[in-house]
Motif scaffolding. Sequence first.
Motif, PDB file in Angstrom:
ATOM      1  N   THR A   1       0.951  -1.282  -0.012  1.00  0.00           N
ATOM      2  CA  THR A   1      -0.025   0.078  -0.176  1.00  0.00           C
ATOM      3  C   THR A   1       0.872   1.188  -0.085  1.00  0.00           C
ATOM      4  N   SER A   2       0.618   2.092  -0.864  1.00  0.00           N
ATOM      5  CA  SER A   2       1.310   3.314  -1.038  1.00  0.00           C
ATOM      6  C   SER A   2       0.942   4.300  -0.052  1.00  0.00           C
ATOM      7  N   ARG A   3       1.799   5.158   0.587  1.00  0.00           N
ATOM      8  CA  ARG A   3       1.311   6.382   1.515  1.00  0.00           C
ATOM      9  C   ARG A   3       1.052   7.615   0.881  1.00  0.00           C
ATOM     10  N   PRO A   4       0.196   8.381   1.421  1.00  0.00           N
ATOM     11  CA  PRO A   4      -0.305   9.705   0.929  1.00  0.00           C
ATOM     12  C   PRO A   4       0.909  10.664   0.896  1.00  0.00           C
ATOM     13  N   VAL A   5       0.631  11.597  -0.304  1.00  0.00           N
ATOM     14  CA  VAL A   5       1.617  12.604  -0.031  1.00  0.00           C
ATOM     15  C   VAL A   5       1.210  13.726   0.580  1.00  0.00           C
ATOM     16  N   ILE A   6       2.151  14.213   1.679  1.00  0.00           N
ATOM     17  CA  ILE A   6       1.857  15.171   2.512  1.00  0.00           C
ATOM     18  C   ILE A   6       1.820  16.558   2.150  1.00  0.00           C
ATOM     19  N   GLU A   7       3.104  16.774   1.223  1.00  0.00           N
ATOM     20  CA  GLU A   7       3.506  17.975   0.713  1.00  0.00           C
ATOM     21  C   GLU A   7       3.843  17.689  -0.779  1.00  0.00           C
TER      22      GLU A   7
ATOM     23  N   THR B   1      -5.432   3.572  -9.646  1.00  0.00           N
ATOM     24  CA  THR B   1      -5.745   3.772  -8.117  1.00  0.00           C
ATOM     25  C   THR B   1      -5.717   2.558  -7.483  1.00  0.00           C
ATOM     26  N   ASP B   2      -5.959   1.438  -8.121  1.00  0.00           N
ATOM     27  CA  ASP B   2      -5.877   0.019  -7.613  1.00  0.00           C
ATOM     28  C   ASP B   2      -4.681  -0.217  -6.954  1.00  0.00           C
ATOM     29  N   HIS B   3      -3.635   0.158  -8.076  1.00  0.00           N
ATOM     30  CA  HIS B   3      -2.073  -0.016  -7.660  1.00  0.00           C
ATOM     31  C   HIS B   3      -1.571   0.458  -6.346  1.00  0.00           C
ATOM     32  N   LEU B   4      -2.281   1.732  -6.015  1.00  0.00           N
ATOM     33  CA  LEU B   4      -1.735   2.403  -4.634  1.00  0.00           C
ATOM     34  C   LEU B   4      -2.217   1.679  -3.590  1.00  0.00           C
ATOM     35  N   ASP B   5      -3.179   0.862  -3.700  1.00  0.00           N
ATOM     36  CA  ASP B   5      -3.606  -0.162  -2.678  1.00  0.00           C
ATOM     37  C   ASP B   5      -3.129  -1.787  -2.923  1.00  0.00           C
ATOM     38  N   GLY B   6      -2.126  -1.916  -3.790  1.00  0.00           N
ATOM     39  CA  GLY B   6      -1.486  -3.198  -4.167  1.00  0.00           C
ATOM     40  C   GLY B   6      -2.407  -4.136  -4.716  1.00  0.00           C
ATOM     41  N   LYS B   7      -3.379  -3.519  -5.301  1.00  0.00           N
ATOM     42  CA  LYS B   7      -4.338  -4.345  -6.105  1.00  0.00           C
ATOM     43  C   LYS B   7      -3.794  -4.377  -7.629  1.00  0.00           C
ATOM     44  N   LEU B   8      -3.900  -5.479  -8.410  1.00  0.00           N
ATOM     45  CA  LEU B   8      -3.474  -5.573  -9.806  1.00  0.00           C
ATOM     46  C   LEU B   8      -4.788  -6.179 -10.485  1.00  0.00           C
TER      47      LEU B   8
END
Length: 152
Positions: A17-23, A133-140
């Motif tokens: 899972t990818s982390r949000p960008v804060i800045e 957007t699925d990629h950002l949650d580790g989904k393919l």
Amino acid sequence: MALLNIRTDKDPILRKTSRPVIEVTPRILTLLDDMVETMRRANGCGLAAVQVGVLRRVVVIEVEEGTVYEMINPEIIESEGHQEEAEGCLSLPDRWGVTSRPMRVTVKYLDRKGKERTLTGEGLLARAICHETDHLDGKLFIDVMIREAEED
Ligand code: ZN
């Protein structure tokens, strides 16, 4: 700008899972530039940062040549309808399959200036938004694949 190495197949990072960008820092802007170049060079229509080894919620999409969407922290806020079409992924070069996706989605994201934007996409653009957007949650895409498709 630089070409980045695209992670493929069984690389375990693709399931993280990818982390949000804060800045939105200069580093993020460089990442966006490099991702666009890498996507184009690979003849892809979308790329998520995780695919180049960066676990940040950043994607680029270009389904229509010349129209690039750079999305930071994208979040699908509405979806409707249904489509079943073939899709592939730069990280799964040997796979091609028909997936079940919404026909239309609205996504909220930050642009490279840190400004909040929304975009509604239909058809191929909706598929690309869902796929990336699925990629950002580790989904393919193979997770939502209905059946294998013949490569055309
Ligand atoms: Zn992909």
